[in-house]
Motif scaffolding. Structure first.
Motif, PDB file in Angstrom:
ATOM      1  N   THR A   7       2.652  20.866 -12.982  1.00  8.25           N
ATOM      2  CA  THR A   7       2.329  19.524 -12.498  1.00  8.25           C
ATOM      3  C   THR A   7       0.820  19.368 -12.533  1.00  8.25           C
ATOM      4  OG1 THR A   7       2.793  17.884 -10.759  1.00  8.25           O
ATOM      5  CG2 THR A   7       2.211  20.126 -10.028  1.00  8.25           C
ATOM      6  N   SER A   8       0.346  18.224 -12.141  1.00  9.36           N
ATOM      7  CA  SER A   8      -1.087  17.927 -12.042  1.00  9.36           C
ATOM      8  C   SER A   8      -1.240  16.757 -11.093  1.00  9.36           C
ATOM      9  CB  SER A   8      -1.654  17.548 -13.418  1.00  9.36           C
ATOM     10  OG  SER A   8      -1.096  16.310 -13.843  1.00  9.36           O
ATOM     11  N   CYS A   9      -2.462  16.424 -10.764  1.00 10.57           N
ATOM     12  CA  CYS A   9      -2.685  15.250  -9.908  1.00 10.57           C
ATOM     13  C   CYS A   9      -2.149  13.990 -10.593  1.00 10.57           C
ATOM     14  CB  CYS A   9      -4.163  15.107  -9.572  1.00 10.57           C
ATOM     15  SG  CYS A   9      -4.782  16.434  -8.508  1.00 10.57           S
ATOM     16  N   ALA A  10      -2.346  13.872 -11.907  1.00 11.12           N
ATOM     17  CA  ALA A  10      -1.834  12.724 -12.654  1.00 11.12           C
ATOM     18  C   ALA A  10      -0.307  12.688 -12.622  1.00 11.12           C
ATOM     19  CB  ALA A  10      -2.338  12.767 -14.091  1.00 11.12           C
ATOM     20  N   HIS A  32       0.853  -1.191   0.000  1.00 18.56           N
ATOM     21  CA  HIS A  32       0.000   0.000   0.000  1.00 18.56           C
ATOM     22  C   HIS A  32       0.888   1.240   0.000  1.00 18.56           C
ATOM     23  CE1 HIS A  32      -3.539   2.430   0.571  1.00 18.56           C
ATOM     24  NE2 HIS A  32      -2.859   3.126   1.455  1.00 18.56           N
ATOM     25  N   VAL A  33       0.543   2.220  -0.828  1.00 14.99           N
ATOM     26  CA  VAL A  33       1.302   3.464  -0.940  1.00 14.99           C
ATOM     27  C   VAL A  33       0.383   4.630  -0.615  1.00 14.99           C
ATOM     28  CG1 VAL A  33       2.647   4.953  -2.468  1.00 14.99           C
ATOM     29  CG2 VAL A  33       2.780   2.465  -2.730  1.00 14.99           C
ATOM     30  N   THR A  34       0.864   5.517   0.238  1.00 15.96           N
ATOM     31  CA  THR A  34       0.199   6.789   0.512  1.00 15.96           C
ATOM     32  C   THR A  34       1.188   7.883   0.163  1.00 15.96           C
ATOM     33  OG1 THR A  34      -1.180   5.871   2.273  1.00 15.96           O
ATOM     34  CG2 THR A  34      -0.845   8.247   2.289  1.00 15.96           C
ATOM     35  N   TYR A  35       0.749   8.838  -0.636  1.00 13.12           N
ATOM     36  CA  TYR A  35       1.629   9.904  -1.124  1.00 13.12           C
ATOM     37  C   TYR A  35       0.955  11.247  -0.899  1.00 13.12           C
ATOM     38  CZ  TYR A  35       4.629  12.438  -4.457  1.00 13.12           C
ATOM     39  OH  TYR A  35       5.504  13.305  -5.044  1.00 13.12           O
ATOM     40  N   THR A  36       1.739  12.223  -0.457  1.00  8.53           N
ATOM     41  CA  THR A  36       1.236  13.583  -0.284  1.00  8.53           C
ATOM     42  C   THR A  36       1.728  14.424  -1.463  1.00  8.53           C
ATOM     43  OG1 THR A  36       1.325  13.342   2.117  1.00  8.53           O
ATOM     44  CG2 THR A  36       1.163  15.585   1.244  1.00  8.53           C
ATOM     45  N   PRO A  37       0.838  14.749  -2.388  1.00 11.20           N
ATOM     46  CA  PRO A  37       1.236  15.529  -3.559  1.00 11.20           C
ATOM     47  C   PRO A  37       1.468  16.997  -3.208  1.00 11.20           C
ATOM     48  CG  PRO A  37      -1.118  15.114  -3.610  1.00 11.20           C
ATOM     49  CD  PRO A  37      -0.578  14.384  -2.409  1.00 11.20           C
ATOM     50  N   SER A  38       2.177  17.695  -4.083  1.00 14.55           N
ATOM     51  CA  SER A  38       2.380  19.131  -3.872  1.00 14.55           C
ATOM     52  C   SER A  38       2.070  19.886  -5.157  1.00 14.55           C
ATOM     53  CB  SER A  38       3.810  19.419  -3.411  1.00 14.55           C
ATOM     54  OG  SER A  38       4.732  19.171  -4.434  1.00 14.55           O
ATOM     55  N   GLY A  39       1.568  21.108  -4.988  1.00  9.05           N
ATOM     56  CA  GLY A  39       1.281  21.974  -6.121  1.00  9.05           C
ATOM     57  C   GLY A  39      -0.024  21.676  -6.824  1.00  9.05           C
ATOM     58  N   VAL A  40      -0.862  20.830  -6.222  1.00  6.93           N
ATOM     59  CA  VAL A  40      -2.137  20.456  -6.836  1.00  6.93           C
ATOM     60  C   VAL A  40      -3.258  20.525  -5.801  1.00  6.93           C
ATOM     61  CG1 VAL A  40      -1.072  18.981  -8.583  1.00  6.93           C
ATOM     62  CG2 VAL A  40      -1.746  17.990  -6.399  1.00  6.93           C
ATOM     63  N   CYS A  41      -4.479  20.370  -6.262  1.00  9.33           N
ATOM     64  CA  CYS A  41      -5.645  20.434  -5.365  1.00  9.33           C
ATOM     65  C   CYS A  41      -5.778  19.201  -4.485  1.00  9.33           C
ATOM     66  CB  CYS A  41      -6.923  20.599  -6.182  1.00  9.33           C
ATOM     67  SG  CYS A  41      -6.957  22.123  -7.150  1.00  9.33           S
ATOM     68  N   SER A  42      -5.362  18.059  -4.987  1.00 12.19           N
ATOM     69  CA  SER A  42      -5.436  16.834  -4.213  1.00 12.19           C
ATOM     70  C   SER A  42      -4.455  16.905  -3.041  1.00 12.19           C
ATOM     71  CB  SER A  42      -5.101  15.627  -5.101  1.00 12.19           C
ATOM     72  OG  SER A  42      -5.205  14.438  -4.379  1.00 12.19           O
ATOM     73  N   VAL A  43      -4.862  16.376  -1.892  1.00 15.00           N
ATOM     74  CA  VAL A  43      -3.997  16.422  -0.704  1.00 15.00           C
ATOM     75  C   VAL A  43      -3.412  15.062  -0.344  1.00 15.00           C
ATOM     76  CG1 VAL A  43      -5.139  18.450   0.258  1.00 15.00           C
ATOM     77  CG2 VAL A  43      -5.970  16.173   0.878  1.00 15.00           C
ATOM     78  N   LYS A  44      -3.925  13.990  -0.978  1.00 17.68           N
ATOM     79  CA  LYS A  44      -3.403  12.653  -0.689  1.00 17.68           C
ATOM     80  C   LYS A  44      -3.756  11.724  -1.838  1.00 17.68           C
ATOM     81  CE  LYS A  44      -5.173   9.621   2.406  1.00 17.68           C
ATOM     82  NZ  LYS A  44      -5.511   8.935   3.664  1.00 17.68           N
ATOM     83  N   ILE A  45      -2.824  10.820  -2.137  1.00 18.79           N
ATOM     84  CA  ILE A  45      -3.053   9.783  -3.138  1.00 18.79           C
ATOM     85  C   ILE A  45      -2.749   8.442  -2.472  1.00 18.79           C
ATOM     86  CG2 ILE A  45      -2.451   8.872  -5.412  1.00 18.79           C
ATOM     87  CD1 ILE A  45      -1.288  11.678  -6.079  1.00 18.79           C
ATOM     88  N   ASP A  46      -3.691   7.517  -2.567  1.00 18.03           N
ATOM     89  CA  ASP A  46      -3.518   6.159  -2.047  1.00 18.03           C
ATOM     90  C   ASP A  46      -3.684   5.174  -3.186  1.00 18.03           C
ATOM     91  OD1 ASP A  46      -3.237   6.290   0.893  1.00 18.03           O
ATOM     92  OD2 ASP A  46      -5.232   7.181   0.833  1.00 18.03           O
TER      93      ASP A  46
END
Length: 83
Positions: A68-71, A3-17
């Motif tokens: 950048t983007s969420c993708a 399982h991977v949890t990632y905190t993105p930067s520079g985008v609207c999303s605050v977490k990606i799992d």
């Protein structure tokens, strides 16, 4: 399954799992916040695909000139997880 949890930067999303299986396939992609419909679609499109190939496709995608983007952030996360 990893399982991977990632905190993105520079985008609207605050977490990606998401989950990576032992064969490098990606499953259960979920974004917290961001463009809900588009991000759910990304998760559906990637379900069961090769994570490296997915990252190669998504890397460099830009949202409104942010660089950048969420993708793109998902691609960066996958790159880190596979390293």
């Amino acid at each position: 399954m990893k399982h991977v949890t990632y905190t993105p930067s520079g985008v609207c999303s605050v977490k990606i799992d998401y989950d990576l299986d032992e064969d490098g396939k990606i499953y259960n992609v979920e974004f917290v916040r961001g463009c809900n419909g588009n991000l759910k679609a990304i998760g559906k499109l990637l379900e069961g695909t090769d994570a490296k190939q997915a990252a190669d496709i998504l890397r460099g995608n830009d949202c409104n000139g942010r660089g950048t983007s969420c993708a793109d952030q998902l691609a960066k996360s996958i790159d880190e997880a596979l390293a």
